[in-house]
Scaffold this motif. Structure first.
Motif, PDB file in Angstrom:
ATOM      1  N   TYR A 288      30.798 -11.739  10.136  1.00  0.00           N
ATOM      2  CA  TYR A 288      30.321 -11.825  11.510  1.00  0.00           C
ATOM      3  C   TYR A 288      28.986 -12.557  11.632  1.00  0.00           C
ATOM      4  O   TYR A 288      28.514 -12.792  12.741  1.00  0.00           O
ATOM      5  CB  TYR A 288      30.216 -10.428  12.133  1.00  0.00           C
ATOM      6  CG  TYR A 288      31.557  -9.735  12.189  1.00  0.00           C
ATOM      7  CD1 TYR A 288      32.524 -10.128  13.115  1.00  0.00           C
ATOM      8  CD2 TYR A 288      31.869  -8.731  11.298  1.00  0.00           C
ATOM      9  CE1 TYR A 288      33.761  -9.518  13.155  1.00  0.00           C
ATOM     10  CE2 TYR A 288      33.110  -8.108  11.328  1.00  0.00           C
ATOM     11  CZ  TYR A 288      34.053  -8.503  12.258  1.00  0.00           C
ATOM     12  OH  TYR A 288      35.281  -7.899  12.295  1.00  0.00           O
TER      13      TYR A 288
ATOM     14  N   GLU B   1      22.280 -17.410  10.343  1.00  0.00           N
ATOM     15  CA  GLU B   1      21.783 -16.032  10.324  1.00  0.00           C
ATOM     16  C   GLU B   1      21.608 -15.524   8.894  1.00  0.00           C
ATOM     17  O   GLU B   1      20.675 -14.780   8.602  1.00  0.00           O
ATOM     18  CB  GLU B   1      22.735 -15.132  11.116  1.00  0.00           C
ATOM     19  CG  GLU B   1      22.688 -15.435  12.603  1.00  0.00           C
ATOM     20  CD  GLU B   1      23.902 -14.953  13.376  1.00  0.00           C
ATOM     21  OE1 GLU B   1      23.819 -14.971  14.616  1.00  0.00           O
ATOM     22  OE2 GLU B   1      24.925 -14.584  12.759  1.00  0.00           O
TER      23      GLU B   1
ATOM     24  N   THR C  88      18.027 -14.962  18.835  1.00  0.00           N
ATOM     25  CA  THR C  88      19.335 -14.309  18.865  1.00  0.00           C
ATOM     26  C   THR C  88      19.759 -13.865  17.460  1.00  0.00           C
ATOM     27  O   THR C  88      20.405 -12.829  17.309  1.00  0.00           O
ATOM     28  CB  THR C  88      20.423 -15.216  19.480  1.00  0.00           C
ATOM     29  OG1 THR C  88      20.496 -16.437  18.747  1.00  0.00           O
ATOM     30  CG2 THR C  88      20.155 -15.490  20.944  1.00  0.00           C
TER      31      THR C  88
ATOM     32  N   THR D 206      17.955 -10.585  16.709  1.00  0.00           N
ATOM     33  CA  THR D 206      18.595  -9.504  17.458  1.00  0.00           C
ATOM     34  C   THR D 206      19.911  -9.097  16.793  1.00  0.00           C
ATOM     35  O   THR D 206      20.193  -7.902  16.626  1.00  0.00           O
ATOM     36  CB  THR D 206      18.844  -9.937  18.915  1.00  0.00           C
ATOM     37  OG1 THR D 206      17.575 -10.231  19.523  1.00  0.00           O
ATOM     38  CG2 THR D 206      19.552  -8.852  19.707  1.00  0.00           C
ATOM     39  N   LYS D 207      20.712 -10.065  16.402  1.00  0.00           N
ATOM     40  CA  LYS D 207      21.993  -9.767  15.752  1.00  0.00           C
ATOM     41  C   LYS D 207      21.784  -9.060  14.417  1.00  0.00           C
ATOM     42  O   LYS D 207      22.487  -8.101  14.099  1.00  0.00           O
ATOM     43  CB  LYS D 207      22.792 -11.053  15.560  1.00  0.00           C
ATOM     44  CG  LYS D 207      24.208 -10.836  15.086  1.00  0.00           C
ATOM     45  CD  LYS D 207      24.969 -12.147  15.107  1.00  0.00           C
ATOM     46  CE  LYS D 207      26.373 -12.024  14.625  1.00  0.00           C
ATOM     47  NZ  LYS D 207      27.054 -13.329  14.634  1.00  0.00           N
TER      48      LYS D 207
ATOM     49  N   GLU E 120      19.251  -7.202  13.597  1.00  0.00           N
ATOM     50  CA  GLU E 120      18.816  -5.836  13.919  1.00  0.00           C
ATOM     51  C   GLU E 120      20.013  -4.960  14.294  1.00  0.00           C
ATOM     52  O   GLU E 120      20.162  -3.850  13.796  1.00  0.00           O
ATOM     53  CB  GLU E 120      17.802  -5.849  15.071  1.00  0.00           C
ATOM     54  CG  GLU E 120      16.450  -6.373  14.702  1.00  0.00           C
ATOM     55  CD  GLU E 120      15.519  -6.518  15.901  1.00  0.00           C
ATOM     56  OE1 GLU E 120      16.003  -6.640  17.052  1.00  0.00           O
ATOM     57  OE2 GLU E 120      14.307  -6.530  15.675  1.00  0.00           O
ATOM     58  N   ASN E 121      20.872  -5.483  15.160  1.00  0.00           N
ATOM     59  CA  ASN E 121      22.032  -4.723  15.625  1.00  0.00           C
ATOM     60  C   ASN E 121      23.019  -4.410  14.493  1.00  0.00           C
ATOM     61  O   ASN E 121      23.682  -3.381  14.522  1.00  0.00           O
ATOM     62  CB  ASN E 121      22.764  -5.474  16.732  1.00  0.00           C
ATOM     63  CG  ASN E 121      21.979  -5.527  18.024  1.00  0.00           C
ATOM     64  OD1 ASN E 121      21.075  -4.725  18.247  1.00  0.00           O
ATOM     65  ND2 ASN E 121      22.296  -6.482  18.874  1.00  0.00           N
ATOM     66  N   ARG E 122      23.099  -5.276  13.487  1.00  0.00           N
ATOM     67  CA  ARG E 122      24.001  -5.059  12.364  1.00  0.00           C
ATOM     68  C   ARG E 122      23.330  -4.268  11.248  1.00  0.00           C
ATOM     69  O   ARG E 122      23.948  -3.980  10.238  1.00  0.00           O
ATOM     70  CB  ARG E 122      24.535  -6.385  11.836  1.00  0.00           C
ATOM     71  CG  ARG E 122      25.400  -7.070  12.914  1.00  0.00           C
ATOM     72  CD  ARG E 122      26.361  -8.079  12.435  1.00  0.00           C
ATOM     73  NE  ARG E 122      27.210  -7.711  11.340  1.00  0.00           N
ATOM     74  CZ  ARG E 122      28.311  -6.965  11.442  1.00  0.00           C
ATOM     75  NH1 ARG E 122      28.659  -6.462  12.597  1.00  0.00           N
ATOM     76  NH2 ARG E 122      29.064  -6.727  10.377  1.00  0.00           N
ATOM     77  N   GLY E 123      22.055  -3.907  11.433  1.00  0.00           N
ATOM     78  CA  GLY E 123      21.358  -3.040  10.489  1.00  0.00           C
ATOM     79  C   GLY E 123      20.764  -3.716   9.270  1.00  0.00           C
ATOM     80  O   GLY E 123      20.382  -3.051   8.308  1.00  0.00           O
TER      81      GLY E 123
END
Length: 91
Positions: free
Chosen positions: A38, A43, A79, A82-83, A85-88
Motif C-alpha cells: 500500500y 513513501e 501526504t 500522514t500515510k 503515521e496512519n499505517r503505524g
C-alpha cells in the motif's frame, strides 16, 4: 562527529552536495515497509530517510529538508508523512 559529503545527481538537475554531521553508510528500510503493497516507492524512500534522521528524541528533519533532499513536492512529503503515521510506521 564526522562530516560526510555525498554527491547527488538527479537526471538533468545539477550536482548538489549533501552535508551531514554523522556517518552515512546507506539507507535502511524495515522489511515490513519494503513489502508493504500500500506504500508507494516515494513513501518507502521517505520513511527510510526519516529513520536515517531519527534520534532518541525523534526525527529532527523538517518537511522542507525532506523535500529538498528527496526532490519531492511539499504535497508528496505531507501526504506521505500522514500515510506513514496512519499505517503505524512513524509517530
Amino acid at each position: 562527529m564526522d562530516t560526510v559529503q555525498n554527491d547527488v545527481c538527479m537526471g538533468n538537475k545539477p550536482m548538489v552536495q549533501e552535508k551531514h554531521t554523522f556517518k552515512v553508510k546507506g539507507a535502511w528500510t524495515p522489511v515490513r515497509v519494503f513489502f508493504d503493497e500500500y506504500l508507494t516507492d516515494a513513501e518507502k524512500r521517505l520513511v527510510s530517510r526519516i529513520y536515517l534522521h531519527d534520534s532518541r528524541n525523534g526525527c529532527y528533519a523538517t518537511n522542507g529538508y525532506l523535500e529538498s533532499i528527496l526532490r519531492y513536492s511539499q504535497k508528496t512529503i505531507s501526504t506521505g508523512i500522514t500515510k506513514l503515521e496512519n499505517r503505524g510506521f512513524i509517530l
